[in-house]
Design a protein around this motif. Structure first.
Motif, PDB file in Angstrom:
ATOM      1  N   ASP A  97      -2.412  63.130 -24.402  1.00 44.01           N
ATOM      2  CA  ASP A  97      -1.050  62.637 -24.562  1.00 44.01           C
ATOM      3  C   ASP A  97      -1.127  61.472 -25.543  1.00 44.01           C
ATOM      4  OD1 ASP A  97       0.605  64.196 -22.699  1.00 44.01           O
ATOM      5  OD2 ASP A  97      -0.646  63.294 -21.142  1.00 44.01           O
ATOM      6  N   PHE A  98      -0.391  61.577 -26.643  1.00 45.12           N
ATOM      7  CA  PHE A  98      -0.480  60.582 -27.701  1.00 45.12           C
ATOM      8  C   PHE A  98       0.838  59.838 -27.856  1.00 45.12           C
ATOM      9  CE2 PHE A  98      -0.163  59.709 -32.418  1.00 45.12           C
ATOM     10  CZ  PHE A  98      -0.946  58.558 -32.382  1.00 45.12           C
ATOM     11  N   ALA A  99       0.791  58.502 -27.725  1.00 46.73           N
ATOM     12  CA  ALA A  99       1.977  57.659 -27.825  1.00 46.73           C
ATOM     13  C   ALA A  99       1.892  56.786 -29.068  1.00 46.73           C
ATOM     14  CB  ALA A  99       2.110  56.788 -26.580  1.00 46.73           C
ATOM     15  N   SER A 100       2.941  56.808 -29.876  1.00 46.67           N
ATOM     16  CA  SER A 100       2.959  55.972 -31.075  1.00 46.67           C
ATOM     17  C   SER A 100       4.399  55.789 -31.542  1.00 46.67           C
ATOM     18  CB  SER A 100       2.116  56.606 -32.192  1.00 46.67           C
ATOM     19  OG  SER A 100       1.892  55.669 -33.237  1.00 46.67           O
ATOM     20  N   LEU A 101       4.564  54.969 -32.588  1.00 50.72           N
ATOM     21  CA  LEU A 101       5.864  54.715 -33.193  1.00 50.72           C
ATOM     22  C   LEU A 101       5.808  55.054 -34.671  1.00 50.72           C
ATOM     23  CD1 LEU A 101       6.724  51.205 -31.646  1.00 50.72           C
ATOM     24  CD2 LEU A 101       7.361  53.459 -30.762  1.00 50.72           C
ATOM     25  N   VAL A 102       6.815  55.767 -35.148  1.00 45.42           N
ATOM     26  CA  VAL A 102       6.934  56.087 -36.572  1.00 45.42           C
ATOM     27  C   VAL A 102       8.360  55.787 -37.028  1.00 45.42           C
ATOM     28  CG1 VAL A 102       5.139  57.852 -36.511  1.00 45.42           C
ATOM     29  CG2 VAL A 102       7.518  58.506 -36.098  1.00 45.42           C
ATOM     30  N   GLY A 103       8.594  55.941 -38.333  1.00 44.65           N
ATOM     31  CA  GLY A 103       9.903  55.664 -38.884  1.00 44.65           C
ATOM     32  C   GLY A 103      10.827  56.870 -38.847  1.00 44.65           C
ATOM     33  N   THR A 104      12.079  56.623 -39.166  1.00 43.82           N
ATOM     34  CA  THR A 104      13.063  57.693 -39.307  1.00 43.82           C
ATOM     35  C   THR A 104      13.002  58.305 -40.704  1.00 43.82           C
ATOM     36  OG1 THR A 104      14.737  56.039 -39.924  1.00 43.82           O
ATOM     37  CG2 THR A 104      14.623  56.683 -37.598  1.00 43.82           C
TER      38      THR A 104
ATOM     39  N   LEU B 143       8.745  55.614 -20.758  1.00 37.85           N
ATOM     40  CA  LEU B 143       8.481  56.923 -21.341  1.00 37.85           C
ATOM     41  C   LEU B 143       7.027  57.351 -21.184  1.00 37.85           C
ATOM     42  CD1 LEU B 143      10.575  56.776 -24.638  1.00 37.85           C
ATOM     43  CD2 LEU B 143      11.172  57.846 -22.471  1.00 37.85           C
ATOM     44  N   ALA B 144       6.141  56.377 -20.955  1.00 32.91           N
ATOM     45  CA  ALA B 144       4.712  56.688 -20.873  1.00 32.91           C
ATOM     46  C   ALA B 144       4.192  56.785 -19.447  1.00 32.91           C
ATOM     47  CB  ALA B 144       3.912  55.619 -21.625  1.00 32.91           C
ATOM     48  N   GLU B 145       5.006  56.440 -18.454  1.00 35.67           N
ATOM     49  CA  GLU B 145       4.509  56.340 -17.079  1.00 35.67           C
ATOM     50  C   GLU B 145       3.943  57.651 -16.544  1.00 35.67           C
ATOM     51  OE1 GLU B 145       6.953  52.643 -15.074  1.00 35.67           O
ATOM     52  OE2 GLU B 145       7.875  54.640 -15.058  1.00 35.67           O
ATOM     53  N   ALA B 146       4.612  58.754 -16.810  1.00 37.20           N
ATOM     54  CA  ALA B 146       4.128  60.029 -16.281  1.00 37.20           C
ATOM     55  C   ALA B 146       2.772  60.388 -16.874  1.00 37.20           C
ATOM     56  CB  ALA B 146       5.140  61.139 -16.574  1.00 37.20           C
ATOM     57  N   ALA B 147       2.623  60.197 -18.195  1.00 38.42           N
ATOM     58  CA  ALA B 147       1.356  60.509 -18.853  1.00 38.42           C
ATOM     59  C   ALA B 147       0.252  59.577 -18.368  1.00 38.42           C
ATOM     60  CB  ALA B 147       1.507  60.413 -20.371  1.00 38.42           C
TER      61      ALA B 147
ATOM     62  N   LEU C  80      -8.317  58.728 -18.146  1.00 41.11           N
ATOM     63  CA  LEU C  80      -8.659  57.485 -18.842  1.00 41.11           C
ATOM     64  C   LEU C  80      -7.587  57.229 -19.881  1.00 41.11           C
ATOM     65  CD1 LEU C  80     -12.029  56.257 -20.272  1.00 41.11           C
ATOM     66  CD2 LEU C  80     -10.173  56.701 -21.867  1.00 41.11           C
ATOM     67  N   ALA C  81      -7.310  55.951 -20.154  1.00 36.78           N
ATOM     68  CA  ALA C  81      -6.335  55.583 -21.178  1.00 36.78           C
ATOM     69  C   ALA C  81      -7.032  54.847 -22.315  1.00 36.78           C
ATOM     70  CB  ALA C  81      -5.237  54.705 -20.592  1.00 36.78           C
ATOM     71  N   VAL C  82      -6.833  55.340 -23.532  1.00 40.98           N
ATOM     72  CA  VAL C  82      -7.291  54.641 -24.729  1.00 40.98           C
ATOM     73  C   VAL C  82      -6.116  53.821 -25.235  1.00 40.98           C
ATOM     74  CG1 VAL C  82      -8.108  54.873 -27.100  1.00 40.98           C
ATOM     75  CG2 VAL C  82      -8.927  56.458 -25.338  1.00 40.98           C
ATOM     76  N   ILE C  83      -6.245  52.508 -25.192  1.00 39.02           N
ATOM     77  CA  ILE C  83      -5.186  51.609 -25.651  1.00 39.02           C
ATOM     78  C   ILE C  83      -5.719  50.854 -26.857  1.00 39.02           C
ATOM     79  CG2 ILE C  83      -3.569  49.795 -25.031  1.00 39.02           C
ATOM     80  CD1 ILE C  83      -3.235  52.279 -23.331  1.00 39.02           C
ATOM     81  N   CYS C  84      -5.243  51.208 -28.042  1.00 40.32           N
ATOM     82  CA  CYS C  84      -5.727  50.588 -29.273  1.00 40.32           C
ATOM     83  C   CYS C  84      -5.189  49.159 -29.391  1.00 40.32           C
ATOM     84  CB  CYS C  84      -5.295  51.414 -30.485  1.00 40.32           C
ATOM     85  SG  CYS C  84      -5.932  53.105 -30.464  1.00 40.32           S
ATOM     86  N   ASN C  85      -5.897  48.318 -30.142  1.00 38.34           N
ATOM     87  CA  ASN C  85      -5.528  46.901 -30.197  1.00 38.34           C
ATOM     88  C   ASN C  85      -4.459  46.630 -31.255  1.00 38.34           C
ATOM     89  OD1 ASN C  85      -7.269  47.214 -32.420  1.00 38.34           O
ATOM     90  ND2 ASN C  85      -7.998  45.093 -32.277  1.00 38.34           N
ATOM     91  N   ILE C  86      -3.271  47.137 -30.977  1.00 42.84           N
ATOM     92  CA  ILE C  86      -2.115  46.898 -31.836  1.00 42.84           C
ATOM     93  C   ILE C  86      -0.975  46.426 -30.942  1.00 42.84           C
ATOM     94  CG2 ILE C  86      -1.337  49.311 -31.719  1.00 42.84           C
ATOM     95  CD1 ILE C  86      -0.590  48.955 -34.758  1.00 42.84           C
ATOM     96  N   ASN C  87      -0.131  45.538 -31.461  1.00 47.27           N
ATOM     97  CA  ASN C  87       0.843  44.839 -30.626  1.00 47.27           C
ATOM     98  C   ASN C  87       1.762  45.737 -29.822  1.00 47.27           C
ATOM     99  OD1 ASN C  87       0.156  42.159 -31.017  1.00 47.27           O
ATOM    100  ND2 ASN C  87       1.543  41.854 -32.732  1.00 47.27           N
ATOM    101  N   PHE C  88       2.251  46.819 -30.395  1.00 47.02           N
ATOM    102  CA  PHE C  88       3.312  47.563 -29.724  1.00 47.02           C
ATOM    103  C   PHE C  88       2.857  48.238 -28.434  1.00 47.02           C
ATOM    104  CE2 PHE C  88       1.671  51.038 -32.417  1.00 47.02           C
ATOM    105  CZ  PHE C  88       1.748  52.142 -31.579  1.00 47.02           C
ATOM    106  N   VAL C  89       1.543  48.326 -28.191  1.00 50.18           N
ATOM    107  CA  VAL C  89       1.062  48.954 -26.952  1.00 50.18           C
ATOM    108  C   VAL C  89       0.705  47.939 -25.870  1.00 50.18           C
ATOM    109  CG1 VAL C  89       0.180  50.921 -28.255  1.00 50.18           C
ATOM    110  CG2 VAL C  89      -1.370  49.051 -27.662  1.00 50.18           C
ATOM    111  N   ARG C  90       0.851  46.664 -26.125  1.00 48.59           N
ATOM    112  CA  ARG C  90       0.479  45.656 -25.126  1.00 48.59           C
ATOM    113  C   ARG C  90       1.145  45.878 -23.767  1.00 48.59           C
ATOM    114  NH1 ARG C  90      -2.424  41.295 -27.202  1.00 48.59           N
ATOM    115  NH2 ARG C  90      -2.417  41.170 -29.482  1.00 48.59           N
TER     116      ARG C  90
END
Length: 304
Positions: A58-65, A124-128, A134-144
């Motif tokens: 399950d991959f969570a990220s933010l992109v533009g419109t 939106l991420a709670e179910a995943a 295991l959760a991979v949480i990269c060191n970028i602000n939006f995932v804190r």
């Protein structure tokens, strides 16, 4: 096969072949077949590698419109990863340009747009998160915001803080304090890798720490038995571009460790995986499948 949650950056990457560093000024260059554009980013590189190795991701990220955001989501879906958690909440998608020379050395230029001022919506991420091993949480602000949510579930967290010049670095404190599996590079370390890994084990709760040493291999620290030891670099094929080598090492280690519970064998396998990966131009390319990786290991590839 493991169920792994990955949260991190996805961006549009352009790699540019150059003759060498430093790059001398010239008004126009024609590097025929030397420019390559693709979807990349640390989070996607890891998610893509874990998927290639046979895991459910399950991959969570933010992109533009923008069109770049649409291209990123199409790439995720085509790789067999559900793009439902890749949210189009930014105006513009992050981009990167990477210069690399014939020896595989690289210089990375990253334009994150305004992603560092955003937060991923936790709901939106709670179910995943609840379903993952295991959760991979990269060191970028939006995932804190996801860090505490994962810790509340009791699931292990893996993170890569990349270049760490100060063990008390304010930006990375939350990630260092949350990681069960911690990766970093030897670039900019405030001491020798052996000294730094001992200090990290003393200051932070990680059970396993790996410091990537580039063409010198990797250093592994395992808390439960006090092990600290170096693993020499391996060679599978000619190096084209070292971009993404650390992401590949990280992903393959997680894959093997979740399958076997053996950090020593996991790092050996990860070294082979990363060595093969850097025979490609792009950071999200050149990944072996699990079967292919087993084949390389069985053939005894990876002699220093």
């Amino acid at each position: 096969m493991s169920q792994i949650f990955v949260a991190g950056l996805i961006n549009i990457e352009t790699t540019v072949a150059i003759d060498g560093f430093p790059l001398e000024y010239f008004p126009v260059r024609y590097p025929f077949n030397g420019l390559h554009s693709a979807v990349s980013g640390v989070g996607w590189n890891i998610a893509r590698a874990l998927t290639a190795l046979g895991n459910r991701v399950d991959f969570a990220s933010l992109v533009g419109t923008d069109e770049n955001g649409a291209m990123a989501r199409r790439t995720v879906a085509r790789a067999g990863v559900d793009d439902a958690l890749v949210l189009c909440t930014l105006e513009k998608t992050a981009q990167s340009v990477i210069l690399y020379d014939p020896d595989g050395r690289r210089q990375i230029h990253v334009d994150l747009k305004d992603i560092q001022e955003r937060e991923y919506p936790l709901g939106l991420a709670e179910a995943a998160l609840g379903a993952c091993d295991l959760a991979v949480i990269c060191n970028i602000n939006f995932v804190r915001p996801l860090l505490q949510a994962v810790r509340a579930t009791g699931k292990p967290i893996a993170t890569d803080v990349h270049a760490l010049a100060d063990l008390e670095d304010a930006y990375n404190q939350e990630f260092l304090a949350a990681a069960t599996i911690l990766f970093l590079s030897d670039e900019r370390l405030p001491g020798t890798p052996e000294v730094v890994i001992k200090e990290l084990l003393q200051r932070y709760p990680a059970e396993i720490i790996v410091i990537g040493l580039g063409n010198k291999g990797a250093l592994l620290g395992v808390r439960k038995n006090g092990f600290i030891g170096r693993y020499p670099a391996v060679h599978t094929r000619a190096v084209v571009n070292t971009i993404g080598a650390g992401d590949a090492l990280f992903a393959a280690f997680i894959d093997r460790y979740l399958r076997t519970g053996d950090p020593y064998g996991a790092l050996e396998a990860a070294q082979v995986f990363a060595s093969y990966k850097i025979g490609e131009k792009g950071a999200a390319e050149g990944f072996l499948s699990g079967t292919e990786l087993d084949s390389w290991i069985a053939k005894g590839k990876g002699a220093a």
